[in-house]
Design an enzyme around this catalytic site. Structure first.
Site, PDB file in Angstrom:
ATOM      1  N   LYS A  13      23.456 -43.426 -31.755  1.00 37.70           N
ATOM      2  CA  LYS A  13      22.240 -42.599 -31.838  1.00 37.70           C
ATOM      3  C   LYS A  13      22.551 -41.148 -32.209  1.00 37.70           C
ATOM      4  O   LYS A  13      21.939 -40.595 -33.096  1.00 37.70           O
ATOM      5  CB  LYS A  13      21.509 -42.565 -30.481  1.00 37.70           C
ATOM      6  CG  LYS A  13      20.905 -43.859 -30.029  1.00 37.70           C
ATOM      7  CD  LYS A  13      20.019 -43.643 -28.815  1.00 37.70           C
ATOM      8  CE  LYS A  13      20.693 -42.972 -27.636  1.00 37.70           C
ATOM      9  NZ  LYS A  13      21.726 -43.764 -26.957  1.00 37.70           N
ATOM     10  N   ARG A  88      14.371 -42.715 -21.011  1.00 39.61           N
ATOM     11  CA  ARG A  88      15.396 -43.626 -20.501  1.00 39.61           C
ATOM     12  C   ARG A  88      14.862 -44.559 -19.427  1.00 39.61           C
ATOM     13  O   ARG A  88      15.602 -45.377 -18.899  1.00 39.61           O
ATOM     14  CB  ARG A  88      16.537 -42.822 -19.948  1.00 39.61           C
ATOM     15  CG  ARG A  88      17.664 -42.704 -20.992  1.00 39.61           C
ATOM     16  CD  ARG A  88      18.810 -42.110 -20.346  1.00 39.61           C
ATOM     17  NE  ARG A  88      20.122 -42.293 -20.771  1.00 39.61           N
ATOM     18  CZ  ARG A  88      20.750 -41.559 -21.677  1.00 39.61           C
ATOM     19  NH1 ARG A  88      20.122 -40.709 -22.414  1.00 39.61           N
ATOM     20  NH2 ARG A  88      22.028 -41.723 -21.858  1.00 39.61           N
ATOM     21  N   ARG A 127      35.408 -43.062 -28.640  1.00 35.34           N
ATOM     22  CA  ARG A 127      34.846 -41.730 -28.446  1.00 35.34           C
ATOM     23  C   ARG A 127      35.555 -41.010 -27.297  1.00 35.34           C
ATOM     24  O   ARG A 127      35.799 -39.812 -27.358  1.00 35.34           O
ATOM     25  CB  ARG A 127      33.347 -41.851 -28.156  1.00 35.34           C
ATOM     26  CG  ARG A 127      32.672 -40.515 -27.977  1.00 35.34           C
ATOM     27  CD  ARG A 127      31.180 -40.662 -27.896  1.00 35.34           C
ATOM     28  NE  ARG A 127      30.766 -41.238 -26.622  1.00 35.34           N
ATOM     29  CZ  ARG A 127      29.517 -41.620 -26.352  1.00 35.34           C
ATOM     30  NH1 ARG A 127      28.595 -41.518 -27.273  1.00 35.34           N
ATOM     31  NH2 ARG A 127      29.210 -42.112 -25.178  1.00 35.34           N
ATOM     32  N   ARG A 133      34.726 -36.922 -23.181  1.00 37.81           N
ATOM     33  CA  ARG A 133      33.527 -36.691 -22.372  1.00 37.81           C
ATOM     34  C   ARG A 133      33.773 -37.104 -20.921  1.00 37.81           C
ATOM     35  O   ARG A 133      34.380 -38.145 -20.676  1.00 37.81           O
ATOM     36  CB  ARG A 133      32.363 -37.505 -22.953  1.00 37.81           C
ATOM     37  CG  ARG A 133      31.387 -36.670 -23.740  1.00 37.81           C
ATOM     38  CD  ARG A 133      30.339 -37.513 -24.386  1.00 37.81           C
ATOM     39  NE  ARG A 133      29.471 -38.212 -23.441  1.00 37.81           N
ATOM     40  CZ  ARG A 133      28.293 -38.713 -23.762  1.00 37.81           C
ATOM     41  NH1 ARG A 133      27.838 -38.568 -24.991  1.00 37.81           N
ATOM     42  NH2 ARG A 133      27.565 -39.343 -22.891  1.00 37.81           N
ATOM     43  N   ARG A 144      26.670 -46.753 -16.897  1.00 38.75           N
ATOM     44  CA  ARG A 144      25.697 -46.372 -17.938  1.00 38.75           C
ATOM     45  C   ARG A 144      25.127 -47.599 -18.641  1.00 38.75           C
ATOM     46  O   ARG A 144      23.946 -47.646 -18.971  1.00 38.75           O
ATOM     47  CB  ARG A 144      26.335 -45.396 -18.923  1.00 38.75           C
ATOM     48  CG  ARG A 144      26.379 -43.983 -18.332  1.00 38.75           C
ATOM     49  CD  ARG A 144      27.456 -43.132 -18.951  1.00 38.75           C
ATOM     50  NE  ARG A 144      27.254 -42.951 -20.364  1.00 38.75           N
ATOM     51  CZ  ARG A 144      28.242 -42.792 -21.244  1.00 38.75           C
ATOM     52  NH1 ARG A 144      29.505 -42.811 -20.850  1.00 38.75           N
ATOM     53  NH2 ARG A 144      27.980 -42.620 -22.514  1.00 38.75           N
TER      54      ARG A 144
END
Ligand code: AMP
Length: 192
Positions: A13, A88, A127, A133, A144
């Site tokens: 996204k 969400r 990632r 992150r 998540r």
């Protein structure tokens, strides 16, 4: 154009929104980025959100709505926006509907980027190595994905039931997925 991008963590996204923003000439509003900026700034809101985000849980609906209202009040959203990471859950989808209605600016598109779970885990691992992150740890990623399945996936059904959902295959290169998105959105772009 007012657009909501839906999809699980790792579905691309954020990456696609960054490109779409140039194409559509509207700002990319990522609630995750807004929250990470608050955390980095050490603001009271950021301090409240930090732990929740690191765990992979959802920050409170109230905080998110306040942040979003203030972001929508900025002049650069006059011609639309790409919303990434919101709504969400069902309460946020309802709140967004009310907010946009209040502004007299209904949403044009809800686009779901569809990516199989095995690929998500792989992409997030990539990632994590590249960006570091705080919430890309294996445990947080599991949370998540679970939160997505239980709370966010039903939002997709909600937009489908309202005839607002467009599904785009999110598997492939950045260029391939971007082309599919452009194709899916082109009728709306023509009418502005
Ligand atoms: P993202 O960058 O969209 O993956 O978001 C990173 C984290 O920020 C999420 O795991 C949540 O903890 C928090 N977050 C982002 N958007 C929302 C939202 N709409 N509602 C609640 N929490 C959010």
């Amino acid at each position: 154009m007012r657009l909501v991008l839906l999809g699980p963590p790792g579905s691309g996204k954020g990456t696609q929104a960054a490109r779409l923003k140039e194409y559509l000439q509207v700002p990319h509003i990522s609630t995750g980025d807004l929250l990470r900026a608050e955390v980095a700034a050490g603001s009271p809101l950021g301090m409240q959100a930090k732990e929740v985000m690191a765990r992979g849980d959802l920050v409170s609906d109230e905080i998110l709505l306040g942040m979003l209202e203030s972001r929508f009040s900025r002049a650069d959203t006059a011609n639309g926006f790409i919303l990434d990471g919101y709504p969400r859950n069902q309460a946020q989808a309802d709140a967004l509907g009310v907010l946009l209605q209040k502004m007299g600016k209904p949403m044009d598109y809800a686009v779901q980027l569809e990516v199989p779970t095995e690929l998500l885990v792989e992409r997030i691992a990539g990632r994590a190595a590249a960006e570091g992150r705080a919430d890309d740890t294996p445990e947080s990623v599991r949370t998540r994905l679970k939160v997505y399945d239980s709370q966010t996936a039903p939002v997709i059904d909600y937009y489908r039931q309202h005839g607002q959902l467009t599904v785009v295959n999110g598997v492939g290169s950045l260029d391939e997925v971007f082309s599919r998105l452009v194709e899916a959105l082109s009728p709306a772009k023509e009418v502005g």
